[in-house]
Scaffold this motif. Structure first.
Motif, PDB file in Angstrom:
ATOM      1  N   MET A  19       0.822  -1.200   0.000  1.00  0.00           N
ATOM      2  CA  MET A  19       0.000   0.000   0.000  1.00  0.00           C
ATOM      3  C   MET A  19       0.865   1.264   0.000  1.00  0.00           C
ATOM      4  SD  MET A  19      -3.283  -0.741  -0.092  1.00  0.00           S
ATOM      5  CE  MET A  19      -2.753  -1.872  -1.379  1.00  0.00           C
ATOM      6  N   ASN A  20       1.929   1.256   0.776  1.00  0.00           N
ATOM      7  CA  ASN A  20       2.837   2.402   0.775  1.00  0.00           C
ATOM      8  C   ASN A  20       3.473   2.591  -0.599  1.00  0.00           C
ATOM      9  OD1 ASN A  20       2.355   2.942   3.473  1.00  0.00           O
ATOM     10  ND2 ASN A  20       4.135   1.800   4.208  1.00  0.00           N
ATOM     11  N   THR A  28       6.915   5.640   3.799  1.00  0.00           N
ATOM     12  CA  THR A  28       6.231   5.304   5.050  1.00  0.00           C
ATOM     13  C   THR A  28       4.795   5.790   4.971  1.00  0.00           C
ATOM     14  OG1 THR A  28       6.890   7.377   6.097  1.00  0.00           O
ATOM     15  CG2 THR A  28       8.350   5.479   6.405  1.00  0.00           C
ATOM     16  N   GLY A  29       3.982   5.286   5.852  1.00  0.00           N
ATOM     17  CA  GLY A  29       2.567   5.670   5.881  1.00  0.00           C
ATOM     18  C   GLY A  29       1.791   4.631   6.641  1.00  0.00           C
ATOM     19  N   PHE A  30       1.426   3.553   5.954  1.00  0.00           N
ATOM     20  CA  PHE A  30       0.793   2.425   6.625  1.00  0.00           C
ATOM     21  C   PHE A  30       1.845   1.731   7.493  1.00  0.00           C
ATOM     22  CE2 PHE A  30      -1.995   2.684   2.804  1.00  0.00           C
ATOM     23  CZ  PHE A  30      -3.188   2.903   3.471  1.00  0.00           C
ATOM     24  N   VAL A  71      -7.885   5.637  -3.833  1.00  0.00           N
ATOM     25  CA  VAL A  71      -8.202   5.341  -2.441  1.00  0.00           C
ATOM     26  C   VAL A  71      -7.606   3.980  -2.097  1.00  0.00           C
ATOM     27  CG1 VAL A  71     -10.020   5.006  -0.727  1.00  0.00           C
ATOM     28  CG2 VAL A  71     -10.333   6.679  -2.560  1.00  0.00           C
ATOM     29  N   LEU A  72      -6.650   3.973  -1.182  1.00  0.00           N
ATOM     30  CA  LEU A  72      -5.981   2.741  -0.778  1.00  0.00           C
ATOM     31  C   LEU A  72      -6.541   2.289   0.566  1.00  0.00           C
ATOM     32  CD1 LEU A  72      -2.344   3.862  -1.652  1.00  0.00           C
ATOM     33  CD2 LEU A  72      -3.857   2.431  -3.043  1.00  0.00           C
ATOM     34  N   LEU A  73      -6.952   1.032   0.639  1.00  0.00           N
ATOM     35  CA  LEU A  73      -7.504   0.469   1.869  1.00  0.00           C
ATOM     36  C   LEU A  73      -6.589  -0.657   2.352  1.00  0.00           C
ATOM     37  CD1 LEU A  73     -11.300   0.245   0.921  1.00  0.00           C
ATOM     38  CD2 LEU A  73     -10.106   2.116   2.091  1.00  0.00           C
TER      39      LEU A  73
END
Length: 623
Positions: free
Chosen positions: A49-50, A57-59, A88-90
């Motif tokens: 996802m990142n 970085t992020g999730f 939109v990333l889930l």
């Protein structure tokens, strides 16, 4: 969005939306491409996802055996390739977390991702073997976790419709160490996946148990893609993966990761619902609310009901937006009141067209035209008020002008200026001068002739008194002057009616023009929806036919025959829905045409009336 935020909390196996995240999603007016990742916990989902967010970085990645992601986290970023779209990333809570130990909760998490995403990424480790397929057990439960339509008693028939809204499926295999070969022949990752999903022949319980999850995956996810990732680094370095520089990762891993991202960016579709309607972030937010609330109440999410609920909210918003566009469009001309009827009706027509376009752009599934008619009524009421305001402004200006122009003559009356021999001629000169100055004044508006007519009638008795008292004139001359004055009054009455008639003719013409544009917009909207539905149906049909072909080629004739019957049922149902939709649309168009014709008849009937007051008052009501 600088960093992810929790969209759906999962506290003690209870799901609930996070208001701040929903508010953010509701603020996204662009169309959305929704990519969700699911899989067992601690399999590296967050890294993917990142990578898609094009951020290091992020999730949260985590470096222990504990699952870092709880619930469903969301990250909205600009789409790298589709302009004016949001990606939109889930990132979802890992399935099978031993600390949670609640498979039902896992199933709801999985189902939510199915409902919300346009591409579903299933992440696993090692290889695609029977154990890996069986761990995707939630696919088997989908028909019980999700309903397409409200219960009809024919649940089996409903299952055939799932493929119409299911996301595309991407299987990512992490830490893959085997050679991609079958019988010494090199194969692609996609071929590797398809080989892993092949069905076995036979009817024993063991074979049925083996085939069941594979049949579900093949049935519900006809469009499939596979990526196999080698290990990104040595086992010792895995715990500091988040802090490692990209160049420190293995080249082969980076190549696959880049290929994976390019595929997602290029191939992932805009999120749609049944009917082919594309979603904005705001609409997606409505769906999240509806689905999570339904699950929290212990009920099964129904896609049809959720879409209808969302459509109602969106259509109301579309109606409000359309009315706001009309009101804003009329602000400029309102500041200029009074204006002539052409200027007002042309501005009304232009603003109404813009309002309808704004409504059409946002609305969907307004099958009975409920919100469309409500918008038309709201615009009609607002325009009637504006036409009345314009008329009142014209009347006020004209009366003030005549009062100002006639003030010297009124003072002359009080001073007895005209109560002398020859006073009538002096009065007529002053009177005619007032009328001439009044006519020369520009921008008097739609009541100019009518107000002048009333003024002349009000001065009639005054004029007659002066005429009769003027002993300079003979009786015959007085009779001639009285007839002359009467003729002037009739001419003015005729001029007032002519102005009103021109006003109504202009209005009737503009009603016709407006209705032509209005119906054109409506037909284009219907054609667009039909095109979306056709594309969705063709995509579904194509995938089912390919699946049937594959089954036949692999020797599963009985299953292929069942698939063929299913395809025929899909065709029949699609034709019935198409016919029903066409009937509704034709009925709506006919209703709008009749409404327009009735409005024109009312206007034409008014033109036959001679009363200026009735004409203007009823004109405002009709408008």
């Amino acid at each position: 969005m600088d960093s992810p935020m929790c969209l759906v909390e999962n506290v003690d196996s209870v799901l609930r939306v996070v208001p701040m995240a929903i508010d953010y999603l509701m603020g996204v007016k662009q169309q959305v491409v929704v990519v969700a990742v699911v899989g067992l916990y601690r399999t590296g989902k967050s890294y993917l996802m990142n990578k898609l967010a094009q951020k290091k970085t992020g999730f949260a990645l985590g470096a222990t055996i504990q699952s870092k992601t709880k619930g469903i986290w969301m990250w909205c970023v600009p789409h790298p390739e589709k302009t004016d779209h949001t990606l939109v990333l889930l990132d979802t809570e890992g399935l099978g977390d031993v600390e949670k130990g609640d498979s039902k909760n896992d199933a709801w998490i999985f189902s939510l991702n199915i409902l919300l995403s346009s591409t579903l990424v299933y992440n696993s480790q090692g290889t695609i073997n029977n154990d890996a397929v069986e761990k995707l057990q939630y696919v088997n439960e989908l028909t019980e976790m999700i309903k397409v339509k409200s219960p009809t008693g024919n649940e089996e028939e409903e299952g055939t419709q799932f493929v119409q809204f299911f996301p595309d499926f991407v299987w990512t295999v992490r830490d893959f160490t085997l050679q991609l070969e079958i019988d010494g022949r090199e194969i692609t990752p996609d071929q590797y996946l398809e080989n892993s999903l092949q069905l076995r022949k036979g009817t024993s319980k063991k074979i049925n148990d083996y085939n069941l999850p594979r049949e579900c995956i093949r049935k519900f996810f006809p469009k499939r893609k596979c990526f196999v990732f080698p290990s990104p680094t040595t086992p010792d370095n895995m715990q500091r993966l988040e802090s490692m520089d990209e160049a420190e990762l293995s080249e082969s891993f980076r190549e696959v990761a880049d290929t994976f991202c390019r595929f997602i960016f290029k191939e992932s579709r805009v999120k749609t619902v049944i009917g082919g309607h594309t979603l904005t972030g705001e609409m997606l937010g409505h769906l999240v609310n509806t689905y999570v609330e339904t699950i929290a109440k212990g009920n099964v999410p129904c896609l049809e009901n959720a879409v209808l609920a969302m459509a109602k909210i969106e259509n109301q918003a579309a109606m409000d937006e359309g009315l706001a566009v009309y009101q804003k469009g009329m602000e400029d001309v309102k500041d200029l009141f009074p204006v002539d009827i052409n200027q007002l009706t042309e501005k009304h027509l232009s603003s109404e067209t813009q309002a309808m376009q704004a409504f059409m752009k946002r609305s969907f599934k307004d099958e009975n035209g409920e919100f469309l008619k409500a918008l038309a009524e709201a615009i009609s009421n607002h325009s009637a008020d504006l036409f009345k305001q314009n008329k009142d402004a014209s009347e006020k200006k004209c009366k003030a002008l005549l009062e100002k122009l006639s003030a010297p003559m009124d003072q002359g009356m009080k001073d007895g200026m005209y109560a002398t021999p020859g006073g009538y001629e002096l009065y007529c000169n002053h009177h005619d001068n007032i009328v001439a100055q009044y006519r020369a004044e520009p921008n008097k508006g739609v009541r100019a002739e009518e107000v002048l007519e009333q003024f002349l009638k009000e001065k009639s008795s005054e004029s007659n008194s002066i005429l009769q008292a003027d002993n300079k004139l003979s009786e015959n001359e007085k009779t001639i002057q009285a007839e002359k004055k009467k003729t002037a009054e009739l001419e003015q009455e005729k001029a007032a009616f002519k102005q009103q008639k021109a006003e109504m003719e202009c209005t009737i013409e503009n009603i016709g023009k407006g209705q032509e544009k209005y119906l054109k917009e409506m037909k284009e909207k219907m054609e667009e929806e039909r095109k979306q539905q056709k594309q969705e149906f063709n995509r579904t049909l194509e995938r089912r036919m390919q699946e049937q072909k594959d089954l036949m080629e692999k020797g599963h004739k009985e299953k292929a025959d069942l698939m063929r019957q299913e395809i025929e049922e899909i065709k029949k149902k699609n034709q019935l829905e198409k016919d029903h939709s066409n009937q509704n649309q034709m009925a709506l168009l006919e209703s709008l045409k009749q409404q327009a014709e009735e409005q024109k008849k009312q206007m034409e009937a008014l033109m036959q009336e001679r009363s200026p007051v009735k004409v203007v008052e009823r004109l405002c009501i009709v408008l």
